[in-house]
Enzyme design. Structure first.
Site, PDB file in Angstrom:
ATOM      1  CG  ASN A 116       5.909   2.514   1.973  1.00 17.32           C
ATOM      2  OD1 ASN A 116       6.928   2.411   1.291  1.00 17.32           O
ATOM      3  ND2 ASN A 116       5.054   1.523   2.143  1.00 17.32           N
ATOM      4  CD  GLU A 171       1.717   2.398   3.733  1.00 14.71           C
ATOM      5  OE1 GLU A 171       1.734   1.237   4.136  1.00 14.71           O
ATOM      6  OE2 GLU A 171       2.575   2.891   2.962  1.00 14.71           O
ATOM      7  CG  ASP A 185     -26.837  27.184 -21.817  1.00 12.18           C
ATOM      8  OD1 ASP A 185     -27.573  26.729 -22.703  1.00 12.18           O
ATOM      9  OD2 ASP A 185     -27.158  28.113 -21.073  1.00 12.18           O
ATOM     10  CB  ILE A 208      -0.922   0.024   1.238  1.00  7.95           C
ATOM     11  CG1 ILE A 208      -1.713  -1.284   1.328  1.00  7.95           C
ATOM     12  CG2 ILE A 208      -1.844   1.227   1.196  1.00  7.95           C
ATOM     13  CD1 ILE A 208      -2.589  -1.547   0.137  1.00  7.95           C
TER      14      ILE A 208
END
Length: 949
Positions: free
Chosen positions: A775, A312, A354, A310
């Site tokens: 990490n 993190e 638009d 992971i």
């Protein structure tokens, strides 16, 4: 390809309301606007005298109040469940629980903290709840003039029921959807519902087809529209959620919150990492047990491996990168309400815009003038040219246009000009073949704040811009009588006095005014009109109409006395000239459209206006080109989803469309794989704004509903701001890709190192705390610095990124090679360190190689193609500080004994330090070598040309 669920078409007026009386069900087959008034009254069991109080109370109890339904807000518990349901978060939660069970309190605390921080960030974003329905409620009229039991009374608008008779007059807001019973010169501003800048003319007795678009239903008055002139009386056919604006609210409420491309990519990426993490953890346990290792250490290693999978810091880093993009865009008048919208803009392939108020200025303006001599030539000129060629005739035109006019400038905004007034020597009145003297052409215009009908306001601006002061002119020529405009005569006339002379000023549609003209005004005064003059006038009017201009004719006449109420004063008129008006395009829009086209972004106009007007604006702005389709709402209504999928690929203009049509168009584009941005400002735009990948509302002219349904608001209403926003979105998208590459390469290296160690029956080469430190501590600051990397000069010269994942193929390959090389260097360091000083030294060297290689790779991560010493996008001083800070943090861990011991490390000697730094530096060399090979292959024509940096 975006999956699509097509909603049911909007029901006839009133059929969407909840419980209704049985007569109303009988009227559902034919919509209210197409039924005669007597049939409507019978179906609603009411009369022109209205309901009795008792019947009104019964219906109110049965059907509920005239207000919009609200959707209960999402609870905090539901938000928390959504946040914890993410696969990557679940892995971290499991890892934290296992760490706590194994009494690894530091690891468990750190992991839990990460989970909490990410959840808080997500919930804070979620709590910025949609308030579109509340804004719709704010549009509701607080009171209404109602006839009940034959007596007029004022009631709260929420108490209106089906069958109530409501009175309308100038300036009132329509409190519910009404079928008009009678009308007198009634006009209503419905721009927020239909997109038309000109008020709609209403006629209770008109014959309207059942399938007529919303803007053509002249027998109806719709809730939240504003009466701009005349008066009327109507019976309530729909209240609350059954009204047209209520159906829009239903679309907003029923349309689920759609994921943006970034959310989809992150979700896909998270699922992939989850699979990899679970598979790797199971492999670690299986291999370790096969080697006969104890289960608890294996479980700790599996936890470490799950953590290594992971990234993190990715969610928080991506959020911060987008937030910084939001700040930059805010400085350029683009206010982002939802963070993922920043990145989504970078992948936009279609902008659905638009017309009124977005591409145009949302104000009527005189752009062509044809005076007497111009009619002889069959041509019209721009106002400035007409004034220069025929100043006296232009004075006649301004005289009639300013006097036969009910609009006015806001207080304090009359231009100080040379007002036309009586008494000047040599001046001739228009009744004598002369005219007031023309004012100077260089009069300075005041701001165009007009009270009243926009068309009449445009005439005041025209007069003021040549130096005529409308207020002074009206004071000099007071109005003595008038003939109000009505849809049958198509004319308006006013009577004025000037030095004892009574004159009439008349304006109207040419086809209604020309037969009444006996003279035409030339430079020398009035002369008898001929058949050729009439033909020339009709020819000029037809040409102006073909250019999608609204044409008005002006005439005058001398009267013997102030006329009576029944006297016909609109005969034997003197034709003064014609004007052509339009809501002009914003001057900078064409350049913005061209820039978008160069960037591979297609612009599509979606408007409620007529097809001819929309096509003319589209051609002028280069949105519409030969070969493109112009699709009307009626044509779209006949299309099934397959036909619409084909049409959206070729159409550049959609005209006369309803809110439901806009929603179908956006969904068809998304179904075709387009990343769709929708711009708009009205209530009618809100469902499509919400359904689009990114909704962009106008901040000045936009309604609260549109702003609250949108992801981004343009504070200056400039279409060109979208170009900057797209550029900034691409910058954010590219920078997030750089962050992902940077983080995932090191995560991959960690996975390979741990798996290899288990496969070789080694002790764990990393602790969980070391992995978390790499990490988070050493990765986060460089990742944030990469997130503010300057944009490439050529970022708007290549097509949008269409990758379905966070990383494109070549980027994914680069990440894999980088991760494998770093893992190989780290394993080598572990072998060297273990041989020299045991597992603790080996772990420390692996830790150092992973951390320092990551810090060094941040430097060459700035570009996938350019060498580290040559970056054409610009300098990034933040990256220098980030690298220095991360290096300092790492040195603290490795050099301070108590900290080092807490991480499970050991002291290294000089040779070991040199080995760690040398191996880390080799990762930089490997990446630069790969980029050099890529550049060589590109030059040889064997690689991808035009890489995006």
């Amino acid at each position: 390809m975006e999956p699509r669920t097509t909603p049911s078409p909007a029901a006839p007026e009133g059929t969407a309301a909840a419980a209704a009386p049985s007569p109303r069900a009988e009227a559902a087959a034919t919509p209210w606007h197409a039924k005669p008034t007597d049939v409507v009254l019978a179906a609603l069991e009411t009369s022109p005298d209205g309901l009795t109080d008792a019947e009104a109370r019964r219906r109110l109890a049965q059907n509920g109040p005239n207000e919009l339904a609200s959707k209960p807000p999402k609870t905090l518990g539901a938000m928390v469940r959504e946040q914890l349901g993410d696969p990557m978060v679940l892995i971290l939660v499991v890892a934290a629980v296992l760490s706590a069970l194994l009494r690894e309190w530091a690891e468990a605390g750190i992991i839990f903290a990460i989970v909490v921080v990410n959840a808080v960030i997500g919930i804070v974003q979620e709590r910025k709840a949609q308030s579109s329905l509340e804004a719709l409620r704010s549009l509701s009229a607080p009171t209404a003039r109602v006839v009940r039991g034959g007596a007029e009374e004022i009631l709260p608008a929420r108490d209106l029921v089906l069958g109530d008779v409501v009175l309308l007059d100038d300036g009132s807001m329509v409190p519910a959807d009404l079928r008009l019973l009678d009308s007198a010169s009634l006009r209503a501003q419905e721009a927020s519902l239909t997109g038309e800048s000109v008020p709609s003319e209403k006629d209770a007795d008109a014959a309207v087809a059942p399938g007529a678009p919303l803007g053509d239903r002249s027998t109806m008055a719709f809730a939240t529209s504003i009466v701009t002139g005349g008066r009327g009386r109507g019976v309530v056919t729909a209240t609350g959620m059954g009204t047209e604006v209520g159906q829009i609210a239903g679309l907003l409420e029923g349309d689920e919150e759609l994921d943006t491309p970034l959310k989809r990519k992150l979700a896909s990426f998270g699922k992939l990492l989850t699979i990899v993490g679970v598979a790797a953890a199971l492999a670690v346990v299986a291999i370790g047990l096969a080697y006969g290792r104890p289960f608890v250490p294996l479980l700790l290693l599996a936890v470490s491996l799950a953590i290594s999978v992971i990234p993190e810091s990715l969610p928080a880093t991506a959020t911060i990168v987008m937030a910084l993009g939001v700040q930059r865009m805010a400085r350029h008048e683009a206010l982002v309400r939802r963070l993922p919208a920043v990145e989504t803009l970078g992948g936009a392939t279609v902008i659905c815009t638009d017309k009124t108020g977005t591409l145009t200025e949302n104000r009527m303006s005189v752009v062509r003038v044809a005076l007497g001599p111009d009619l002889d030539r069959g041509a019209a000129q721009e106002p400035a040219a007409a004034l220069a060629a025929h100043p006296a005739l232009f004075g006649d035109l301004a005289f009639v246009a300013a006097l036969c006019n009910d609009a006015s400038f806001a207080e304090g905004e009359e231009a100080p000009g040379a007002a036309v007034n009586g008494g000047a020597e040599g001046e001739r009145g228009p009744t004598e073949g002369g005219r007031p003297p023309a004012a100077a052409a260089d009069g300075t215009a005041a701001p165009d704040t007009v009270i009243g009908d926009p068309t009449e306001g445009a005439l005041l601006v025209m007069a003021r811009d040549i130096g005529v002061d409308p207020a002074a002119l009206r004071a000099s020529y007071p109005r003595l009588a008038e003939r109000p405009f009505d849809s049958d005569r198509k004319r308006m006339a006013t009577v004025h006095e000037r030095e004892g002379q009574v004159v009439a000023a008349v304006k109207g549609a040419l086809d209604g005014l020309l037969p009444r003209c006996a003279f035409v005004m030339d430079d020398d005064g009035p002369r008898p009109i001929t058949d050729d003059d009439r033909a020339h006038a009709l020819e000029v009017a037809a040409r102006l109409s073909d250019e999608a201009l609204r044409v008005l004719a002006f005439a005058t006449r001398a009267l013997p006395a102030v006329p009576g109420d029944e006297e016909d004063i609109e005969r034997e008129l003197v034709l003064v000239g014609l004007v052509g008006m339009m809501d002009p395009p914003r001057p900078d829009v064409r350049t913005a459209v061209d820039t978008c086209r160069t960037a591979g972004v297609r612009t599509v106009m979606i408007t409620g206006d007529h097809a001819a007007t929309a096509r003319a604006i589209g051609e002028e702005l280069d949105i519409y080109r030969p070969g493109d389709l112009v699709v009307t709402g009626e044509e779209l209504e006949e299309m099934d989803d397959a036909a619409l999928d084909d049409a959206v690929r070729r159409a550049s203009v959609f005209a006369r469309v309803s809110p439901y049509h806009k929603l179908r168009i956006v969904r068809a584009l998304k179904h075709d794989g387009e990343v769709t941005a929708m711009t708009g400002d009205g209530v009618n735009d809100a469902p499509a704004l919400k359904a689009a990948d990114i909704g962009v509302a106008m901040g000045i002219t936009g309604t609260d509903v549109a702003k609250d349904a949108a992801d981004m608001v343009l504070l200056d209403d400039r279409f060109t701001t979208i170009v900057y926003a797209v550029r900034e979105g691409r910058r954010v998208h590219r920078n997030i890709q750089k962050v992902v590459q940077f983080l995932v390469a090191d995560n991959l290296a960690e996975i390979v190192v741990l798996l290899a160690a288990v496969a070789l029956n080694w002790n764990a080469p990393l602790t969980a705390v070391m992995i978390l430190w790499v990490n988070l501590a050493t990765a986060t600051l460089p990742a944030l610095a990469l997130g503010v990397e300057p944009a490439s000069r050529h970022i708007m010269e290549h097509p949008p990124l269409r990758a379905g994942t966070l990383l494109e193929g070549r980027q994914a390959r680069r990440v894999v090679f980088q991760g494998l090389f770093v893992a190989a260097f780290a394993l080598l360091a572990f072998v060297v360190g273990r041989e020299a000083g045991g597992d603790a030294v080996g772990r420390t060297m692996v830790f150092g190689v992973l951390a320092f290689s990551q810090v060094l790779r941040a430097v060459n991560q700035r570009s996938d193609t350019d060498p580290v010493w040559d970056r054409e996008g610009g300098r990034n001083p933040q990256l220098v500080w980030a690298v220095a800070a991360s290096t300092a943090l790492m040195l603290v861990v490795l050099l301070v004994p108590p900290v080092r011991e807490a991480f499970g490390g050991a002291a290294m000697d000089a040779w070991q330090w040199a080995t760690v730094l040398g191996l880390a530096f080799l990762s930089l060399v490997q990446t630069e070598a790969a980029k050099a090979i890529g550049r060589w292959r590109a030059r040889r024509g064997q690689g991808t040309a035009g890489l995006q940096g």
